[in-house]
Motif scaffolding. Structure first.
Motif, PDB file in Angstrom:
ATOM      1  N   CYS A 166       0.923  -1.032   0.008  1.00  0.00           N
ATOM      2  CA  CYS A 166      -0.129   0.076   0.106  1.00  0.00           C
ATOM      3  C   CYS A 166       0.846   1.263   0.111  1.00  0.00           C
ATOM      4  O   CYS A 166       0.604   2.127  -0.845  1.00  0.00           O
ATOM      5  N   ALA A 212       0.915   4.053  -2.941  1.00  0.00           N
ATOM      6  CA  ALA A 212       0.651   5.258  -2.414  1.00  0.00           C
ATOM      7  C   ALA A 212       1.885   6.326  -2.966  1.00  0.00           C
ATOM      8  O   ALA A 212       1.347   7.521  -3.490  1.00  0.00           O
ATOM      9  N   PHE A 256      -2.006   6.875   1.511  1.00  0.00           N
ATOM     10  CA  PHE A 256      -1.990   5.778   1.838  1.00  0.00           C
ATOM     11  C   PHE A 256      -3.452   4.863   2.066  1.00  0.00           C
ATOM     12  O   PHE A 256      -3.283   4.195   1.601  1.00  0.00           O
TER      13      PHE A 256
END
Length: 153
Positions: free
Chosen positions: A124, A128, A135
């Motif tokens: 993640c 991001a 995030f």
């Protein structure tokens, strides 16, 4: 895949009243690199009303000596205390889900009729940063995909 629901961990602790924050961070990095499951600090008060830090390290019982040596080398303590604890753990397996931002690995943990699905932090965070988005946007997309995956199973 973790296929058991019980094992043992060792908890190693030391009280530190003369350790800088930078050196605590260094000790944490060394312990994690050596295989500690977790390292954390708790603010405490010691004799003569001195503020101090309690260092706690969780690891495999077979790593107790290795982790102890790192603590004795990387901190100002002259001794540690330890306990071996039994614990219950959830079985774990991994799968990947497609999100609008790319693939995210999902940890699936089960115990009897309980199930938890958790997106992998590193995936993640990478997505991001790659797409310059928050995030939590990627994390939430992965949770939705993991829920959809569950309904398909």
């Amino acid at each position: 895949m973790v296929d058991q629901t019980a094992d043992a961990v060792v908890l190693i602790e030391a009280n530190l009243d003369d350790q800088t924050g930078e050196s605590l961070g260094y000790a944490m990095a060394e312990l994690l690199a050596a295989g500690a499951y977790d390292v954390y600090f708790t603010p405490i008060q010691m004799k003569k009303n001195r503020p101090a830090t309690k260092l706690s390290v969780l690891g495999q019982p077979r790593d107790r000596e290795k982790l102890t040596k790192i603590i004795l080398t990387a901190t100002s303590t002259m001794g540690v205390r330890y306990q071996t604890w039994q614990r219950t753990i959830m079985r774990r397996r991994f799968t990947s889900v497609e999100t609008p931002y790319g693939l995210v690995q999902i940890k699936i943990a089960t115990y009897d009729d309980l199930e938890k699905r958790t997106p992998e932090y590193a995936d993640c965070a990478h997505l991001a940063q790659r797409y310059h988005i928050p995030f939590m946007t990627v994390y939430q997309a992965a949770l939705v995909a993991a829920t959809d995956l569950k309904q398909e199973e």
